[in-house]
Design an enzyme around this catalytic site. Structure first.
Site, short mmCIF file in Angstrom:
data_model
loop_
_atom_site.label_atom_id
_atom_site.label_comp_id
_atom_site.label_asym_id
_atom_site.label_seq_id
_atom_site.Cartn_x
_atom_site.Cartn_y
_atom_site.Cartn_z
N ASP A 281 1.62 -0.83 -5.01
CA ASP A 281 1.81 -1.59 -6.24
C ASP A 281 3.18 -1.32 -6.87
OD1 ASP A 281 0.64 -3.19 -8.52
OD2 ASP A 281 1.08 -1.32 -9.58
N GLU A 323 3.92 -4.55 -2.43
CA GLU A 323 3.87 -5.54 -3.50
C GLU A 323 5.22 -5.48 -4.20
OE1 GLU A 323 2.99 -7.13 -7.67
OE2 GLU A 323 3.14 -4.99 -7.28
C1 GLC Z 1 1.55 -5.22 -10.18
C2 GLC Z 1 0.18 -5.84 -10.40
C3 GLC Z 1 0.05 -6.27 -11.82
C4 GLC Z 1 0.25 -5.07 -12.72
C5 GLC Z 1 1.57 -4.34 -12.40
C6 GLC Z 1 1.63 -3.01 -13.06
O1 GLC Z 1 2.56 -6.12 -10.38
O2 GLC Z 1 -0.02 -6.90 -9.51
O3 GLC Z 1 -1.20 -6.88 -12.06
O4 GLC Z 1 0.27 -5.50 -14.04
O5 GLC Z 1 1.70 -4.11 -11.02
O6 GLC Z 1 0.83 -2.07 -12.40
#
Ligand code: GLC
Length: 645
Positions: A281, A323
């Site tokens: 993430d 991500e």
């Molecule tokens: C990523 C997640 C999102 C979250 C962010 C902070 O972008 O997809 O939903 O708010 O991380 O953890």
């Protein structure tokens, strides 16, 4: 062994080997893997953490977790080493859901297995289920304990039972690994707040505004509405703390080798509970440097490479998913460029494809999508894109100014158009979405909304507009055909197979009301899902559900969609039609998509050039008729064209 180690690396290997206990289960295998991945491990780790003793501690963490890995997971390791492309195969379909909204809790997921099987799901991403701080917790992205499950969702024993059962059905589990920040209630943060110097070094903490102000000069804001600025004053420690996202999400300090070791231990521990895929993430944010936007810095990739190599040694069944919602030039590094080629994340979100699909729906023009994707750098063949139409987050209009200019558009104007179009402000728009986190300074307006509402279904149903309903479903099916047919791992977001609309009830929940991303995070309407399974859902839902299943089945029998093969964009000379070729050794597969609500004609030349003389659509197995040297495409037609023989 034939691994090419330098003489220094060989000396180091001998030294490390002497630290591997003789009674370690499958010691020989462990040592072989250590030798194989030592160069990658060193290349990533020692650049960032040259501290004496750090490498020995790293080995200790690996040995400990290797010892604890169960016999059944070790067998999975061996099986996947024999099929390293297991996640790249066309039969990999991923389903993404919030556990509580899909099934109540982890045990409930087991009861929903027949549904996942009906969709031929091979990979399940359950949104953050590790123990978060008390609400609000950003949908679980503020973790308080990485070794516990969110209380209302179950226990670690339930998690182990679930991964075991999923594996029994050939389904792997993806778990969010939030590694940029922890909840301010996490034990490390609690100790840091109490003044413990060791744990203060786990975070970025400053006694005054000097450094925060210097950093702020070049830092963007992720949540300008919810949490402006990137630093938060902490009363108890009398420090400014780095908080990129919400004030209660404390960024951890990856320059500290202890932080690396803690997270590696967490990853390996969760892998030993049966987790197969880690979604890294907000990985772009984990390294900070003054004078930059503190995203995508080279150190991020060194750290990922070190984590990846350690995981390959201890639990090779596991893969990483990055991500990183960043520009294409930055994104490709998450799959590995240059020295990191193929050594970092195995998969990454293809954010550009998603954005370009919605952009083309709005403009009915495919020049921008073709140009942007054509210039996309090639990915390492051992990796896969995660393709998707919608996810749990908002859509940010990541349209590159140069790409826009190349097709005669102004980048800013086009982004403004998309925000207007999808928030329902543009004359004649079919879309219904909500503006998320408007940034008054940059004019940036991100958009929330379910796929179906953004594609026009909500408005059409409300107006009793049968043609609008029909076209919305066609639009969605085109989007899914592209996501499933582009090459990569398609991520099906829960409820999209049923064309679920926006759910405005999130405003009734105090915990969610301030964050309109919850408008597209509805609960699963199981009655509707069962009706769809039995073929008796309302017409538009049924068409959607059957259409998605047809695509999944077609994908399963189309080897050309193996992620190993890259996608080559084609120009067919029709601005409403987007096309690409997948040049597989079995023959070419040409994807053709009509992004307009009118019939379009394309010349068959491109098919012939790719050896397709008797075109057949792999989605429907229907022969395609070539008339006057071309093919007519229905409104929103989507074809996966291959040769009949
Ligand atoms: C990523 C997640 C999102 C979250 C962010 C902070 O972008 O997809 O939903 O708010 O991380 O953890």
């Amino acid at each position: 062994m034939s691994v090419a180690l330098t003489p220094e690396q060989r000396v180091l290997l001998t030294h490390l080997e002497s630290h591997v206990p003789n009674d370690l289960p499958e010691r020989a295998t462990f040592l072989l893997r250590l030798e194989r991945y030592l160069p990658e491990l060193l290349e990533g780790f020692t650049i960032i953490y040259p501290q004496p003793g750090a490498l020995e501690k790293l080995l200790e963490t690996m040995v400990k977790n290797h010892r604890e890995r169960s016999a059944y997971l070790r067998r999975l390791d061996e099986a996947r080493l024999l099929t390293p492309d297991w996640f790249q195969r066309p039969d990999t379909i991923a389903y993404v859901a919030y556990t509580e909204r899909f099934a109540g809790n982890l045990n409930g997921v087991l009861e929903r297995l027949p549904y996942l099987k009906a969709l031929e799901v091979k990979y399940l991403h359950l949104m953050p289920f590790l123990k978060p701080r008390p609400a609000p917790h950003d949908g679980g992205y503020a973790v308080m304990d990485y070794r516990a499950v969110r209380e209302d969702l179950g226990t670690i024993a339930d998690l182990e039972r679930l991964t075991g059962a999923l594996h029994g059905h050939g389904i792997s589990l993806c778990c969010d690994l939030v590694l940029n920040h922890v909840a301010q209630e996490h034990d490390w943060a609690v100790r840091a707040r109490a003044g413990d110097a060791k744990y203060q070094r786990y975070f970025y903490m400053y006694p005054d505004r000097l450094e925060p102000d210097a950093f702020e000069r070049t830092l963007p804001e992720v949540f300008p509405d919810l949490a402006p600025g990137n630093f938060t004053w902490d009363e108890s420690s009398q420090r400014w703390v780095w908080t990129t996202f919400n004030t209660w999400q404390w960024d951890v300090n990856w320059t500290n080798p202890e932080v690396f070791l803690e997270f590696l231990d967490i990853i390996l521990w969760l892998a030993n509970r049966g987790v197969d895929i880690f979604r890294l993430d907000a990985i772009a944010f984990i390294w900070k440097q003054l004078g930059t936007n503190c995203q995508n810095l080279p150190e991020v990739h060194s750290i990922t490479q070190a984590l990846r190599a350690a995981v390959r040694i201890v639990c090779p069944a596991v893969v990483f998913k990055a991500e990183a919602i960043v520009a294409p030039g930055d994104l490709i590094h998450y799959l590995g460029r240059g020295t990191h080629h193929g050594k970092v994340s195995d998969t990454a979100y293809h954010n550009s494809l998603m954005v370009q699909i919605w952009s083309s729906f709005a403009s009915r023009d495919t020049r921008l999508i073709a140009h942007a994707l054509k210039n996309f750098p090639p990915k390492p063949s051992s990796t896969a894109w995660n393709t998707y139409l919608r996810c749990h987050d908002d859509i940010g209009w990541a349209i590159d100014d140069n790409d826009a200019a190349a097709v005669g558009l102004g980048g800013e104007a086009h982004r403004r158009f998309l925000s207007d179009y999808y928030s329902g402000d543009f004359p004649g728009t079919h879309a219904r979405g909500l503006v998320f986190q408007e940034n008054k300074r940059t004019g940036d307006r991100r958009i929330c909304g379910s796929g179906a509402s953004l594609a026009g279904l909500e408005v059409a149903l409300e107006n009793g507009d049968a043609r609008g309903v029909h076209l919305s479903v066609e639009r969605l099916l085109l989007g899914h055909a592209l996501v499933l047919g582009y090459g990569g791992i398609p991520l099906l977001y829960m409820g999209d197979e049923l064309a679920l609309l926006n759910d405005y009830r999130y405003t009734d929940e105090p915990e969610h009301a301030a964050d309109n991303r919850w408008v597209h995070r509805p609960a699963m309407p199981w009655d509707l899902a069962h009706d769809a399974l039995e073929g008796r859902a309302p017409e538009h839902t049924q068409r959607m559900f059957d259409g998605v299943r047809q695509l999944i089945e077609a994908r399963n029998r189309t080897p050309h969609l193996h992620a190993e093969t890259d996608t080559t964009i084609l120009e067919l000379g029709n601005n409403q039609v987007f096309a690409y070729a997948r040049l597989h050794p079995l023959g070419a597969l040409v994807g053709v998509y009509n992004f307009s609500e009118t019939a379009q004609w394309i010349k068959a030349d491109a098919l012939l050039e790719h050896g397709i003389v008797q075109p057949i659509d792999a989605i429907t197995d229907r022969r395609l008729e070539v008339q006057d040297g071309g093919i007519w495409l229905e409104p929103y037609a989507r074809l996966w064209v291959r040769n009949a023989v």
